[in-house]
Design a protein around this motif. Structure first.
Motif, PDB file in Angstrom:
ATOM      1  N   HIS A 120       0.809  -1.232   0.000  1.00  0.00           N
ATOM      2  CA  HIS A 120       0.000   0.000   0.000  1.00  0.00           C
ATOM      3  C   HIS A 120       0.840   1.279   0.000  1.00  0.00           C
ATOM      4  CE1 HIS A 120      -3.676  -2.274   0.287  1.00  0.00           C
ATOM      5  NE2 HIS A 120      -3.222  -2.916   1.349  1.00  0.00           N
ATOM      6  N   GLY A 121       2.163   1.128  -0.221  1.00  0.00           N
ATOM      7  CA  GLY A 121       3.008   2.299  -0.409  1.00  0.00           C
ATOM      8  C   GLY A 121       3.329   3.073   0.855  1.00  0.00           C
ATOM      9  N   VAL A 122       3.363   2.376   2.006  1.00  0.00           N
ATOM     10  CA  VAL A 122       3.756   3.033   3.260  1.00  0.00           C
ATOM     11  C   VAL A 122       5.245   2.783   3.481  1.00  0.00           C
ATOM     12  CG1 VAL A 122       3.357   3.193   5.760  1.00  0.00           C
ATOM     13  CG2 VAL A 122       1.439   2.617   4.222  1.00  0.00           C
ATOM     14  N   PRO A 123       6.075   3.849   3.485  1.00  0.00           N
ATOM     15  CA  PRO A 123       7.524   3.662   3.666  1.00  0.00           C
ATOM     16  C   PRO A 123       7.822   3.078   5.051  1.00  0.00           C
ATOM     17  CG  PRO A 123       7.013   5.929   2.998  1.00  0.00           C
ATOM     18  CD  PRO A 123       5.724   5.268   3.337  1.00  0.00           C
ATOM     19  N   LEU A 124       8.855   2.238   5.130  1.00  0.00           N
ATOM     20  CA  LEU A 124       9.169   1.556   6.386  1.00  0.00           C
ATOM     21  C   LEU A 124      10.569   1.877   6.878  1.00  0.00           C
ATOM     22  CD1 LEU A 124       7.733  -2.002   5.627  1.00  0.00           C
ATOM     23  CD2 LEU A 124       6.696  -0.205   7.024  1.00  0.00           C
ATOM     24  N   THR A 125      10.747   1.773   8.198  1.00  0.00           N
ATOM     25  CA  THR A 125      12.065   1.856   8.795  1.00  0.00           C
ATOM     26  C   THR A 125      12.111   0.850   9.950  1.00  0.00           C
ATOM     27  OG1 THR A 125      13.739   3.349   9.708  1.00  0.00           O
ATOM     28  CG2 THR A 125      11.466   3.719  10.412  1.00  0.00           C
ATOM     29  N   THR A 126      13.196   0.897  10.733  1.00  0.00           N
ATOM     30  CA  THR A 126      13.335  -0.031  11.861  1.00  0.00           C
ATOM     31  C   THR A 126      13.441   0.762  13.159  1.00  0.00           C
ATOM     32  OG1 THR A 126      15.738   0.017  11.729  1.00  0.00           O
ATOM     33  CG2 THR A 126      14.616  -1.669  10.410  1.00  0.00           C
ATOM     34  N   LEU A 127      13.284   0.069  14.269  1.00  0.00           N
ATOM     35  CA  LEU A 127      13.401   0.711  15.584  1.00  0.00           C
ATOM     36  C   LEU A 127      14.791   1.302  15.799  1.00  0.00           C
ATOM     37  CD1 LEU A 127      11.483  -1.791  17.869  1.00  0.00           C
ATOM     38  CD2 LEU A 127      10.854   0.573  17.428  1.00  0.00           C
ATOM     39  N   ASP A 128      15.807   0.704  15.175  1.00  0.00           N
ATOM     40  CA  ASP A 128      17.176   1.211  15.311  1.00  0.00           C
ATOM     41  C   ASP A 128      17.293   2.646  14.787  1.00  0.00           C
ATOM     42  OD1 ASP A 128      18.009  -1.195  16.277  1.00  0.00           O
ATOM     43  OD2 ASP A 128      18.707  -1.954  14.348  1.00  0.00           O
ATOM     44  N   ALA A 129      16.452   2.973  13.801  1.00  0.00           N
ATOM     45  CA  ALA A 129      16.616   4.239  13.079  1.00  0.00           C
ATOM     46  C   ALA A 129      15.766   5.376  13.642  1.00  0.00           C
ATOM     47  CB  ALA A 129      16.280   4.020  11.601  1.00  0.00           C
ATOM     48  N   VAL A 130      14.933   5.105  14.640  1.00  0.00           N
ATOM     49  CA  VAL A 130      14.058   6.154  15.188  1.00  0.00           C
ATOM     50  C   VAL A 130      14.263   6.286  16.698  1.00  0.00           C
ATOM     51  CG1 VAL A 130      12.311   5.780  13.400  1.00  0.00           C
ATOM     52  CG2 VAL A 130      12.093   4.590  15.596  1.00  0.00           C
ATOM     53  N   ASP A 131      13.925   7.465  17.226  1.00  0.00           N
ATOM     54  CA  ASP A 131      14.046   7.648  18.677  1.00  0.00           C
ATOM     55  C   ASP A 131      12.682   7.706  19.362  1.00  0.00           C
ATOM     56  OD1 ASP A 131      13.118  10.083  17.850  1.00  0.00           O
ATOM     57  OD2 ASP A 131      14.759  11.267  18.681  1.00  0.00           O
ATOM     58  N   HIS A 132      11.606   7.585  18.561  1.00  0.00           N
ATOM     59  CA  HIS A 132      10.258   7.550  19.147  1.00  0.00           C
ATOM     60  C   HIS A 132       9.285   6.980  18.120  1.00  0.00           C
ATOM     61  CE1 HIS A 132       9.776  11.109  16.628  1.00  0.00           C
ATOM     62  NE2 HIS A 132       8.479  11.011  16.813  1.00  0.00           N
ATOM     63  N   ILE A 133       8.096   6.610  18.587  1.00  0.00           N
ATOM     64  CA  ILE A 133       6.981   6.251  17.700  1.00  0.00           C
ATOM     65  C   ILE A 133       5.809   7.114  18.156  1.00  0.00           C
ATOM     66  CG2 ILE A 133       5.362   4.426  16.999  1.00  0.00           C
ATOM     67  CD1 ILE A 133       7.565   2.382  17.557  1.00  0.00           C
ATOM     68  N   ASP A 134       5.201   7.847  17.230  1.00  0.00           N
ATOM     69  CA  ASP A 134       4.099   8.754  17.611  1.00  0.00           C
ATOM     70  C   ASP A 134       2.830   7.984  17.961  1.00  0.00           C
ATOM     71  OD1 ASP A 134       5.253  11.499  17.080  1.00  0.00           O
ATOM     72  OD2 ASP A 134       5.632  10.528  15.153  1.00  0.00           O
ATOM     73  N   ILE A 135       2.532   6.997  17.139  1.00  0.00           N
ATOM     74  CA  ILE A 135       1.253   6.300  17.293  1.00  0.00           C
ATOM     75  C   ILE A 135       1.442   4.857  16.837  1.00  0.00           C
ATOM     76  CG2 ILE A 135       0.311   6.771  14.987  1.00  0.00           C
ATOM     77  CD1 ILE A 135      -2.244   7.732  16.256  1.00  0.00           C
ATOM     78  N   ALA A 136       0.840   3.917  17.539  1.00  0.00           N
ATOM     79  CA  ALA A 136       0.839   2.520  17.090  1.00  0.00           C
ATOM     80  C   ALA A 136      -0.613   2.076  16.972  1.00  0.00           C
ATOM     81  CB  ALA A 136       1.584   1.630  18.073  1.00  0.00           C
ATOM     82  N   ILE A 137      -0.909   1.337  15.922  1.00  0.00           N
ATOM     83  CA  ILE A 137      -2.263   0.820  15.685  1.00  0.00           C
ATOM     84  C   ILE A 137      -2.171  -0.695  15.631  1.00  0.00           C
ATOM     85  CG2 ILE A 137      -4.217   0.747  14.079  1.00  0.00           C
ATOM     86  CD1 ILE A 137      -3.190   3.523  13.031  1.00  0.00           C
ATOM     87  N   ASP A 138      -2.953  -1.367  16.467  1.00  0.00           N
ATOM     88  CA  ASP A 138      -2.854  -2.825  16.529  1.00  0.00           C
ATOM     89  C   ASP A 138      -4.174  -3.416  17.000  1.00  0.00           C
ATOM     90  OD1 ASP A 138      -1.617  -5.280  16.294  1.00  0.00           O
ATOM     91  OD2 ASP A 138       0.074  -4.778  17.593  1.00  0.00           O
ATOM     92  N   GLY A 139      -4.386  -4.671  16.708  1.00  0.00           N
ATOM     93  CA  GLY A 139      -5.588  -5.367  17.150  1.00  0.00           C
ATOM     94  C   GLY A 139      -5.381  -6.019  18.508  1.00  0.00           C
ATOM     95  N   ALA A 140      -6.371  -6.791  18.950  1.00  0.00           N
ATOM     96  CA  ALA A 140      -6.257  -7.553  20.195  1.00  0.00           C
ATOM     97  C   ALA A 140      -7.224  -8.718  20.119  1.00  0.00           C
ATOM     98  CB  ALA A 140      -6.579  -6.681  21.404  1.00  0.00           C
ATOM     99  N   ASP A 141      -6.928  -9.759  20.887  1.00  0.00           N
ATOM    100  CA  ASP A 141      -7.807 -10.931  20.937  1.00  0.00           C
ATOM    101  C   ASP A 141      -8.823 -10.818  22.073  1.00  0.00           C
ATOM    102  OD1 ASP A 141      -6.540 -12.496  18.761  1.00  0.00           O
ATOM    103  OD2 ASP A 141      -4.805 -12.298  20.058  1.00  0.00           O
ATOM    104  N   GLU A 142      -8.440 -10.090  23.125  1.00  0.00           N
ATOM    105  CA  GLU A 142      -9.351  -9.784  24.231  1.00  0.00           C
ATOM    106  C   GLU A 142      -9.013  -8.414  24.789  1.00  0.00           C
ATOM    107  OE1 GLU A 142     -10.664 -14.008  26.350  1.00  0.00           O
ATOM    108  OE2 GLU A 142      -9.197 -12.738  27.351  1.00  0.00           O
TER     109      GLU A 142
END
Length: 237
Positions: free
Chosen positions: A72-94
Motif C-alpha cells: 500500500h506504499g507506506v515507507p518503512l524503517t526499523t526501531l534502530d533508526a528512530v528515537d520515538h513512535i508517535d502512534i501505534a495501531i494494533d488489534g487484540a484478541d481480548e
C-alpha cells in the motif's frame, strides 16, 4: 449477500479507517498485525497516495505488516533508526474493562509489545466480540518460548496454574514458528485475577521471550459494532 456488503467486513474497514484517520503528517507509525489492522494500513496508504498525508514512516510488527505496508506504499524503517513512535495501531484478541489486552493470536505479540509499548499513543482496533469482563475467558494466553527451553517452560507454567499446549501449524506439520524463530505455547488459565502479576511471573521463567498480556499499554480502544446492519465505531478512552 456479496462480500462488498458483508457487515462484519464493512465494520472492520470502518474501525481501520477510524484509526488511520488519527495519523497525521510527519508521524512515525507502529503498524500492527491482523485483519482489522490490515485495513488501517491500507487506509494510511490511500491517504498517502491522495496527498492528504505526507512524510509517514511505518514500523512493522510482523512480516504480515511489512508485506501490507509495501503493497500500500507506506515507507518503512526499523526501531534502530528512530528515537520515538508517535502512534501505534494494533488489534487484540481480548480487551478487559481496564483496557488490558491479550494478544498473540497471530503469534506476533513479542514484536507487537515492543512497538506498542514504545509508542506515545497506542490505539487498539477490535470488534465488540473481543470485549470481555476478565482476560482469559475466551482466549488462551500465548507465550513465546525459545525452542531449547520448551520442556522446562511447560513445567514452570503448570506450576503457575496454567494448562499449556504447544501451538501446532495449520497446513504445516509441526509447531508454529514465530518471526523470531521460536515456539508459541497457548495457556489456559481458569481465571486471570491479576494480569500484571501474571505477565511478570511468566516473563521471569527462563526461556520465555514474551507473553500476550498487555497491561497498562493501550491508550484508546476503537470498537467496531454492527447496529441494525450498519457499521458503528465507538471509543473507549
Amino acid at each position: 449477500m456479496s462480500a462488498g456488503t458483508d457487515p462484519i467486513k464493512l465494520m472492520k474497514q470502518e474501525v481501520g479507517k477510524a484509526a488511520a484517520n488519527r495519523v497525521q503528517s510527519g508521524m512515525i507509525v507502529g503498524l500492527g498485525t491482523g485483519s482489522t489492522t490490515a485495513y488501517a494500513i491500507e487506509f494510511i496508504g490511500n491517504r498517502l497516495k491522495s496527498g492528504e498525508l505526507k512524510d509517514i514512516i511505518g514500523i512493522p510488527t510482523s512480516f504480515q505488516a511489512e508485506v501490507l505496508a509495501k503493497k500500500h506504499g507506506v515507507p518503512l524503517t526499523t526501531l534502530d533508526a528512530v528515537d520515538h513512535i508517535d502512534i501505534a495501531i494494533d488489534g487484540a484478541d481480548e480487551v478487559d474493562p481496564q483496557k488490558n489486552l491479550i494478544k498473540g493470536g497471530g503469534a506476533a505479540h513479542t514484536r507487537e509489545k515492543v512497538v506498542d509499548a514504545f509508542a506515545d499513543q497506542f490505539i487498539v482496533v477490535v470488534d465488540s466480540g473481543k470485549l470481555v469482563e476478565k482476560l482469559g475467558s475466551t482466549f488462551l494466553l500465548p507465550v513465546e518460548v525459545i525452542p531449547m527451553a520448551l520442556a522446562p517452560t511447560l513445567r514452570a507454567i503448570e506450576k503457575l496454574g496454567g494448562k499449556p499446549e504447544l501451538r501446532e501449524g495449520i497446513r504445516k506439520a509441526g509447531p508454529v514458528i514465530t518471526d523470531q524463530g521460536n515456539f508459541v505455547i497457548d495457556v489456559k488459565f481458569n481465571t486471570i485475577e491479576n494480569p500484571a502479576e501474571l505477565e511478570k511471573a511468566l516473563n521471569n521463567i527462563p526461556g520465555v521471550l514474551e507473553n500476550g498480556l498487555f497491561v497498562g499499554v493501550a491508550d484508546l480502544i476503537l470498537v467496531g459494532e454492527v447496529q441494525e446492519g450498519q457499521p458503528v465505531v465507538r471509543e473507549i478512552q
